[in-house]
Write an enzyme that holds these catalytic residues in place. Structure first.
Site, PDB file in Angstrom:
ATOM      1  N   ASP A 108     -37.390 -12.396 -19.000  1.00 49.72           N
ATOM      2  CA  ASP A 108     -38.445 -11.427 -19.343  1.00 49.72           C
ATOM      3  C   ASP A 108     -39.565 -11.465 -18.289  1.00 49.72           C
ATOM      4  O   ASP A 108     -40.048 -10.423 -17.829  1.00 49.72           O
ATOM      5  CB  ASP A 108     -38.991 -11.663 -20.771  1.00 49.72           C
ATOM      6  CG  ASP A 108     -39.444 -13.097 -21.026  1.00 49.72           C
ATOM      7  OD1 ASP A 108     -39.118 -13.989 -20.204  1.00 49.72           O
ATOM      8  OD2 ASP A 108     -40.129 -13.325 -22.047  1.00 49.72           O
ATOM      9  N   ASP A 144     -27.363  -6.557 -16.525  1.00 50.09           N
ATOM     10  CA  ASP A 144     -27.236  -5.128 -16.831  1.00 50.09           C
ATOM     11  C   ASP A 144     -28.615  -4.490 -16.877  1.00 50.09           C
ATOM     12  O   ASP A 144     -28.867  -3.446 -16.254  1.00 50.09           O
ATOM     13  CB  ASP A 144     -26.500  -4.969 -18.167  1.00 50.09           C
ATOM     14  CG  ASP A 144     -26.260  -3.520 -18.534  1.00 50.09           C
ATOM     15  OD1 ASP A 144     -25.897  -2.738 -17.633  1.00 50.09           O
ATOM     16  OD2 ASP A 144     -26.453  -3.165 -19.708  1.00 50.09           O
ATOM     17  N   ASP A 182     -30.692  -2.123 -13.714  1.00 47.88           N
ATOM     18  CA  ASP A 182     -31.188  -0.754 -13.925  1.00 47.88           C
ATOM     19  C   ASP A 182     -32.664  -0.682 -13.544  1.00 47.88           C
ATOM     20  O   ASP A 182     -33.122   0.284 -12.920  1.00 47.88           O
ATOM     21  CB  ASP A 182     -31.038  -0.325 -15.393  1.00 47.88           C
ATOM     22  CG  ASP A 182     -29.730   0.433 -15.647  1.00 47.88           C
ATOM     23  OD1 ASP A 182     -28.775   0.220 -14.868  1.00 47.88           O
ATOM     24  OD2 ASP A 182     -29.668   1.217 -16.607  1.00 47.88           O
ATOM     25  N   TYR A 218     -21.025  -9.950 -23.528  1.00 53.42           N
ATOM     26  CA  TYR A 218     -20.115  -8.807 -23.432  1.00 53.42           C
ATOM     27  C   TYR A 218     -18.717  -9.155 -23.947  1.00 53.42           C
ATOM     28  O   TYR A 218     -17.981  -8.271 -24.385  1.00 53.42           O
ATOM     29  CB  TYR A 218     -19.982  -8.341 -21.974  1.00 53.42           C
ATOM     30  CG  TYR A 218     -20.992  -7.293 -21.575  1.00 53.42           C
ATOM     31  CD1 TYR A 218     -22.350  -7.562 -21.634  1.00 53.42           C
ATOM     32  CD2 TYR A 218     -20.584  -6.038 -21.112  1.00 53.42           C
ATOM     33  CE1 TYR A 218     -23.274  -6.612 -21.244  1.00 53.42           C
ATOM     34  CE2 TYR A 218     -21.497  -5.088 -20.726  1.00 53.42           C
ATOM     35  CZ  TYR A 218     -22.842  -5.367 -20.796  1.00 53.42           C
ATOM     36  OH  TYR A 218     -23.748  -4.420 -20.415  1.00 53.42           O
ATOM     37  N   LYS A 258     -32.870 -17.260 -20.258  1.00 54.59           N
ATOM     38  CA  LYS A 258     -33.942 -17.573 -21.206  1.00 54.59           C
ATOM     39  C   LYS A 258     -33.686 -18.963 -21.776  1.00 54.59           C
ATOM     40  O   LYS A 258     -33.301 -19.139 -22.933  1.00 54.59           O
ATOM     41  CB  LYS A 258     -34.073 -16.485 -22.281  1.00 54.59           C
ATOM     42  CG  LYS A 258     -34.917 -15.332 -21.719  1.00 54.59           C
ATOM     43  CD  LYS A 258     -35.342 -14.305 -22.717  1.00 54.59           C
ATOM     44  CE  LYS A 258     -36.193 -14.815 -23.837  1.00 54.59           C
ATOM     45  NZ  LYS A 258     -37.652 -14.845 -23.515  1.00 54.59           N
TER      46      LYS A 258
HETATM   47  C1  IPM Z   1     -23.025  -0.938 -16.029  1.00 49.63           C
HETATM   48  C2  IPM Z   1     -22.839  -0.107 -17.270  1.00 49.63           C
HETATM   49  C3  IPM Z   1     -21.713  -0.729 -18.085  1.00 49.63           C
HETATM   50  C4  IPM Z   1     -22.184  -2.067 -18.552  1.00 49.63           C
HETATM   51  C5  IPM Z   1     -21.193   0.107 -19.256  1.00 49.63           C
HETATM   52  C6  IPM Z   1     -20.763   1.484 -18.829  1.00 49.63           C
HETATM   53  C7  IPM Z   1     -20.051  -0.595 -19.965  1.00 49.63           C
HETATM   54  O1  IPM Z   1     -24.030   0.000 -17.974  1.00 49.63           O
HETATM   55  O2  IPM Z   1     -22.063  -1.067 -15.264  1.00 49.63           O
HETATM   56  O3  IPM Z   1     -24.122  -1.426 -15.816  1.00 49.63           O
HETATM   57  O4  IPM Z   1     -22.905  -2.185 -19.559  1.00 49.63           O
HETATM   58  O5  IPM Z   1     -21.818  -3.051 -17.904  1.00 49.63           O
HETATM   59 MG    MG Z   2     -25.696  -0.842 -16.957  1.00 50.92          MG
END
Ligand code: IPM
Ligand code: MG
Length: 368
Positions: A225, A249, A253, A142, A192
């Site tokens: 993975d 990230d 999710d 990032y 990884k």
């Molecule tokens: C998160 C989001 C952020 C990220 C974006 C909005 C920059 O997806 O907080 O997970 O990728 O970190």
């Molecule tokens: Mg995210």
């Protein structure tokens, strides 16, 4: 003693709607529990760009550095898709994380009993799930340099750099081990190492920190993975997962969806302790700004409300009050209240964002 201070940054899309419900909860704590916060509100993301030409002004950054905790809604929207990278709404959030040095991002994935049937996985796979992903938040791909898009001969080349220093890995590993000690004492580290040098170093440093300081905690390693696969196969094998910025990230999710809805999950981003002993901290829902449903009263405010519960626990030493708020959320879910994101294919009548917020306030009242 002065009241603890909060900076509220509702942001874009559904951010302001869900944050209005959090304001009700904050007011409730002031009125009913004598827990009064000095609240200021400001702009971040697209709305800050519209007002000031930047997704985060220096003044707002300065305020964030000087409060006890920041609460953020969400940033971004299609309106800003074509902006230069340097002023995209997301840069506002990334600047906050980086300049406040919020290196440990705590993302719990907890499945509420009332929602176990709502997950895309079988109820027995997710029922009672309670795991914590710790995502490194201020380094890795990032932020690594060099980055950019440049020309090589006749074609464009996009470059990002995955980079981790030993100390960056060690400090987030410590956060994970500390947290595991207060939970089920198990950490799984994901990288990884089979393809990336940064992953090799990650595994080495986590192993060293473990041996030197946390040998009482059970440690395992997985390639990220395979970790993703294991998370969907049998998520209850995990307690604390520690991983880098990008894998974190993705995996958070994925873990969020195990619980039924992204609309349920809070997060805390923590840095080093400040002079008053509290960690630098920013709390935000895991979900995004959901521009498609913004302004329609459809958004689920629970992730943002539970983010405030995390603030009570991690910034303000109010673990009992955090639990009270989490129980209130459980109560309204058990009563069958559902926002639109929690409706199954069979449909039904969802409650609105404000109805959900009001119901949680009533459940808080009932808890007294
Ligand atoms: C998160 C989001 C952020 C990220 C974006 C909005 C920059 O997806 O907080 O997970 O990728 O970190
Ligand atoms: Mg995210």
């Amino acid at each position: 003693m002065s009241n603890p201070s909060l900076l509220i940054l509702p942001g874009d899309g559904i951010g302001p709607e869900v944050m209005s419900e959090v304001r009700k909860i904050i007011d409730w704590y002031g009125a009913k529990r004598g827990l009064t916060f000095d609240v200021t509100e400001d702009l971040v993301g697209g709305c800050a760009y519209d007002a000031h030409g930047t997704p985060l002004t220096d003044e707002t950054m300065e305020k964030a550095q000087n409060v006890d905790a920041v609460l953020l809604g969400a940033v971004g929207g299609p309106k800003y898709d074509n902006l230069d990278f340097s002023v995209k709404p997301e840069r506002g959030l990334l600047r906050l994380r980086k300049e406040m040095d919020l290196y440990a991002n705590l993302r719990p994935a907890q499945c509420f009993d009332a929602l176990a049937d709502f997950s895309s996985l079988k109820a027995d796979v997710v029922g009672g799930l309670d795991i914590m992903i710790i995502r490194e938040l201020t380094s890795g791909v990032y932020f690594g340099e060099p980055r950019g898009i440049h020309k090589e001969g006749n074609e464009r080349v996009g470059v990002n750099t995955q980079r981790y220093t030993e100390s960056e890995i060690a400090r987030v590993a410590r956060s994970a081990f500390e947290l595991a000690r207060r939970r089920n004492n198990k950490v799984c580290s994901m990288e990884k190492a089979n393809v990336m040098e940064s992953g090799v170093l990650w595994r080495q440093v986590v192993t060293e920190v473990h041996a030197a300081e946390y040998a009482d905690v059970e440690l395992s390693h997985m390639y990220a993975d395979a970790g993703a696969m294991q998370l969907t196969r049998w998520p209850k094998q995990f307690d604390v997962i520690v991983t880098d910025n990008l894998f974190g990230d993705l995996l958070s999710d994925l873990a969020a969806m195990l619980t039924g809805s992204l609309g349920m999950l809070p997060s805390a981003s923590l840095g080093a302790p400040m002079a008053n002993g509290r960690p630098k901290a920013l709390y935000e829902p895991v979900h995004g700004s959901a521009p498609d449903i913004a302004g329609q009263g459809k958004a689920n405010p629970i992730a943002c409300i539970l983010s405030f519960a995390m603030a009570l626990r991690y910034s303000f030493d109010q673990g009992d009050e955090a639990t009270r708020l989490e129980k209130a959320v459980e109560t309204v879910l058990a009563d069958g209240l559902r926002t639109a994101d929690l409706m199954g294919p069979e449909g039904g009548a969802p409650v609105s964002t404000t109805q959900m917020g009001d119901a949680i306030v009533s459940a808080l009242d009932a808890s007294l």
